[in-house]
Motif scaffolding. Structure first.
Motif, PDB file in Angstrom:
ATOM      1  N   VAL A 118       0.835  -1.201   0.000  1.00 50.42           N
ATOM      2  CA  VAL A 118       0.000   0.000   0.000  1.00 50.42           C
ATOM      3  C   VAL A 118       0.870   1.252   0.000  1.00 50.42           C
ATOM      4  CG1 VAL A 118      -1.702   1.295   1.356  1.00 50.42           C
ATOM      5  CG2 VAL A 118      -1.962  -1.149   1.046  1.00 50.42           C
ATOM      6  N   ASP A 119       1.970   1.227   0.720  1.00 51.74           N
ATOM      7  CA  ASP A 119       2.883   2.382   0.730  1.00 51.74           C
ATOM      8  C   ASP A 119       3.460   2.631  -0.654  1.00 51.74           C
ATOM      9  OD1 ASP A 119       2.446   2.847   3.408  1.00 51.74           O
ATOM     10  OD2 ASP A 119       4.236   1.759   4.075  1.00 51.74           O
ATOM     11  N   ALA A 120       3.822   1.571  -1.363  1.00 58.72           N
ATOM     12  CA  ALA A 120       4.362   1.729  -2.719  1.00 58.72           C
ATOM     13  C   ALA A 120       3.287   2.288  -3.653  1.00 58.72           C
ATOM     14  CB  ALA A 120       4.881   0.391  -3.236  1.00 58.72           C
ATOM     15  N   MET A 121       2.064   1.782  -3.552  1.00 54.86           N
ATOM     16  CA  MET A 121       0.975   2.308  -4.391  1.00 54.86           C
ATOM     17  C   MET A 121       0.689   3.772  -4.066  1.00 54.86           C
ATOM     18  SD  MET A 121      -1.783  -0.791  -4.592  1.00 54.86           S
ATOM     19  CE  MET A 121      -2.829   0.059  -5.737  1.00 54.86           C
ATOM     20  N   ASP A 122       0.696   4.094  -2.796  1.00 51.73           N
ATOM     21  CA  ASP A 122       0.419   5.468  -2.376  1.00 51.73           C
ATOM     22  C   ASP A 122       1.503   6.425  -2.872  1.00 51.73           C
ATOM     23  OD1 ASP A 122      -1.022   7.476  -0.954  1.00 51.73           O
ATOM     24  OD2 ASP A 122       0.493   7.370   0.636  1.00 51.73           O
ATOM     25  N   THR A 123       2.751   6.011  -2.821  1.00 55.37           N
ATOM     26  CA  THR A 123       3.847   6.839  -3.307  1.00 55.37           C
ATOM     27  C   THR A 123       3.707   7.107  -4.796  1.00 55.37           C
ATOM     28  OG1 THR A 123       5.308   5.931  -1.615  1.00 55.37           O
ATOM     29  CG2 THR A 123       6.356   6.989  -3.499  1.00 55.37           C
ATOM     30  N   LEU A 124       3.341   6.087  -5.563  1.00 59.39           N
ATOM     31  CA  LEU A 124       3.183   6.264  -7.009  1.00 59.39           C
ATOM     32  C   LEU A 124       1.970   7.136  -7.335  1.00 59.39           C
ATOM     33  CD1 LEU A 124       4.077   2.679  -8.233  1.00 59.39           C
ATOM     34  CD2 LEU A 124       5.441   4.756  -8.485  1.00 59.39           C
ATOM     35  N   GLN A 125       0.894   6.968  -6.590  1.00 55.59           N
ATOM     36  CA  GLN A 125      -0.283   7.793  -6.855  1.00 55.59           C
ATOM     37  C   GLN A 125      -0.056   9.245  -6.482  1.00 55.59           C
ATOM     38  OE1 GLN A 125      -3.505   5.758  -4.897  1.00 55.59           O
ATOM     39  NE2 GLN A 125      -3.844   4.390  -6.640  1.00 55.59           N
ATOM     40  N   ARG A 126       0.696   9.513  -5.405  1.00 59.08           N
ATOM     41  CA  ARG A 126       1.018  10.895  -5.043  1.00 59.08           C
ATOM     42  C   ARG A 126       1.954  11.531  -6.063  1.00 59.08           C
ATOM     43  NH1 ARG A 126       3.711  10.795  -0.108  1.00 59.08           N
ATOM     44  NH2 ARG A 126       3.170   8.684   0.389  1.00 59.08           N
ATOM     45  N   ALA A 127       2.726  10.715  -6.766  1.00 60.60           N
ATOM     46  CA  ALA A 127       3.629  11.224  -7.804  1.00 60.60           C
ATOM     47  C   ALA A 127       2.917  11.361  -9.141  1.00 60.60           C
ATOM     48  CB  ALA A 127       4.841  10.307  -7.945  1.00 60.60           C
ATOM     49  N   ALA A 128       1.595  11.191  -9.163  1.00 62.80           N
ATOM     50  CA  ALA A 128       0.753  11.353 -10.356  1.00 62.80           C
ATOM     51  C   ALA A 128       1.073  10.345 -11.453  1.00 62.80           C
ATOM     52  CB  ALA A 128       0.840  12.776 -10.892  1.00 62.80           C
ATOM     53  N   VAL A 129       1.363   9.101 -11.060  1.00 59.98           N
ATOM     54  CA  VAL A 129       1.507   8.025 -12.028  1.00 59.98           C
ATOM     55  C   VAL A 129       0.095   7.494 -12.282  1.00 59.98           C
ATOM     56  CG1 VAL A 129       2.512   5.755 -12.488  1.00 59.98           C
ATOM     57  CG2 VAL A 129       3.818   7.464 -11.221  1.00 59.98           C
ATOM     58  N   PRO A 130      -0.441   7.632 -13.516  1.00 60.15           N
ATOM     59  CA  PRO A 130      -1.862   7.354 -13.735  1.00 60.15           C
ATOM     60  C   PRO A 130      -2.245   5.878 -13.731  1.00 60.15           C
ATOM     61  CG  PRO A 130      -0.830   8.022 -15.785  1.00 60.15           C
ATOM     62  CD  PRO A 130       0.200   8.166 -14.711  1.00 60.15           C
ATOM     63  N   LYS A 131      -1.397   5.011 -14.234  1.00 60.33           N
ATOM     64  CA  LYS A 131      -1.774   3.596 -14.368  1.00 60.33           C
ATOM     65  C   LYS A 131      -0.922   2.751 -13.432  1.00 60.33           C
ATOM     66  CE  LYS A 131      -3.381   3.831 -19.102  1.00 60.33           C
ATOM     67  NZ  LYS A 131      -3.297   3.263 -20.431  1.00 60.33           N
ATOM     68  N   VAL A 132      -1.497   2.420 -12.267  1.00 61.02           N
ATOM     69  CA  VAL A 132      -0.821   1.587 -11.276  1.00 61.02           C
ATOM     70  C   VAL A 132      -1.717   0.387 -11.023  1.00 61.02           C
ATOM     71  CG1 VAL A 132       0.093   1.450  -8.942  1.00 61.02           C
ATOM     72  CG2 VAL A 132       0.280   3.587 -10.212  1.00 61.02           C
ATOM     73  N   GLY A 133      -1.133  -0.808 -11.117  1.00 60.92           N
ATOM     74  CA  GLY A 133      -1.899  -2.027 -10.885  1.00 60.92           C
ATOM     75  C   GLY A 133      -1.113  -3.023 -10.084  1.00 60.92           C
ATOM     76  N   LEU A 134      -1.755  -4.151  -9.766  1.00 65.77           N
ATOM     77  CA  LEU A 134      -1.115  -5.230  -9.032  1.00 65.77           C
ATOM     78  C   LEU A 134      -0.860  -6.415  -9.956  1.00 65.77           C
ATOM     79  CD1 LEU A 134      -3.225  -5.172  -5.746  1.00 65.77           C
ATOM     80  CD2 LEU A 134      -0.938  -4.273  -6.083  1.00 65.77           C
ATOM     81  N   LEU A 135       0.307  -7.006  -9.820  1.00 66.48           N
ATOM     82  CA  LEU A 135       0.675  -8.177 -10.610  1.00 66.48           C
ATOM     83  C   LEU A 135       0.337  -9.418  -9.802  1.00 66.48           C
ATOM     84  CD1 LEU A 135       2.090  -9.175 -13.209  1.00 66.48           C
ATOM     85  CD2 LEU A 135       4.210  -9.187 -11.920  1.00 66.48           C
ATOM     86  N   VAL A 136      -0.450 -10.308 -10.377  1.00 62.12           N
ATOM     87  CA  VAL A 136      -0.844 -11.538  -9.704  1.00 62.12           C
ATOM     88  C   VAL A 136      -0.510 -12.736 -10.574  1.00 62.12           C
ATOM     89  CG1 VAL A 136      -2.675 -10.474  -8.356  1.00 62.12           C
ATOM     90  CG2 VAL A 136      -3.192 -11.371 -10.594  1.00 62.12           C
ATOM     91  N   LYS A 137      -0.322 -13.858  -9.921  1.00 61.22           N
ATOM     92  CA  LYS A 137      -0.056 -15.101 -10.638  1.00 61.22           C
ATOM     93  C   LYS A 137      -1.344 -15.881 -10.723  1.00 61.22           C
ATOM     94  CE  LYS A 137       3.284 -17.613  -9.002  1.00 61.22           C
ATOM     95  NZ  LYS A 137       4.089 -18.652  -8.326  1.00 61.22           N
ATOM     96  N   PRO A 138      -1.735 -16.345 -11.911  1.00 70.72           N
ATOM     97  CA  PRO A 138      -2.981 -17.126 -12.014  1.00 70.72           C
ATOM     98  C   PRO A 138      -2.855 -18.451 -11.276  1.00 70.72           C
ATOM     99  CG  PRO A 138      -1.841 -17.080 -14.124  1.00 70.72           C
ATOM    100  CD  PRO A 138      -1.089 -16.176 -13.196  1.00 70.72           C
ATOM    101  N   LYS A 139      -3.975 -18.933 -10.749  1.00 74.03           N
ATOM    102  CA  LYS A 139      -3.969 -20.207 -10.051  1.00 74.03           C
ATOM    103  C   LYS A 139      -3.787 -21.346 -11.040  1.00 74.03           C
ATOM    104  CE  LYS A 139      -6.707 -19.084  -6.033  1.00 74.03           C
ATOM    105  NZ  LYS A 139      -7.870 -19.418  -5.237  1.00 74.03           N
ATOM    106  N   GLY A 140      -3.124 -22.394 -10.547  1.00 72.56           N
ATOM    107  CA  GLY A 140      -3.005 -23.586 -11.370  1.00 72.56           C
ATOM    108  C   GLY A 140      -1.773 -23.699 -12.074  1.00 72.56           C
TER     109      GLY A 140
END
Length: 140
Positions: A118-140
């Motif tokens: 959350v701290d990393a996401m918050d830092t990027l959003q405060r720096a006005a980075v418009p497209k921030v997402g989470l990387l997940v691994k699909p199950k299986g």
């Protein structure tokens, strides 16, 4: 004295359902006749030919190792550098190099504290980075 030939009145303990059946049959016939006459509504959906196709760009990956330790990797050049939370925004802005539409994905292991992500996401959003997402691994 009781009058001859008259018996006492008894209550009727039956319900006459014939009128209810008649009403239900009439309603059923009305619905059966009117249902084919009703036309379904047509929905005017937007066409795909008019839509803009998004351009494919390689994202910048931010990996959260421990609290305060982040690895920023450019997936276009496969170059990576280790930064702190304070230097994260500057490094991402440097890798974007004017292309602010380039997405940034954040990856973390299961054992990493949620607050670090959350701290990393918050830092990027405060720096006005418009497209921030989470990387997940699909199950299986």
């Amino acid at each position: 004295m009781k009058e001859l030939g008259r018996r006492g009145r008894r209550g009727i303990n039956e319900i006459n359902v014939v009128p209810y059946i008649d009403v239900m049959l009439v309603l059923l016939i009305i619905f059966m006749v009117t249902a084919p006459m009703v036309t379904p509504s047509v929905i005017d959906l937007p066409s795909m030919a008019n839509a803009n196709v998004p351009k494919q760009t390689t994202p910048i990956e931010v990996t959260v190792r421990q609290v305060g330790k982040l690895v920023v990797r450019d997936l276009k050049t496969n170059a990576s550098s280790e930064v702190t939370l304070d230097g994260l925004a500057a490094e991402v802005k440097r890798l974007q190099a004017g292309d602010t539409e380039r997405p940034v994905v954040i990856a973390a292991e299961k054992s990493i504290q949620y607050q670090a992500v959350v701290d990393a996401m918050d830092t990027l959003q405060r720096a006005a980075v418009p497209k921030v997402g989470l990387l997940v691994k699909p199950k299986g």
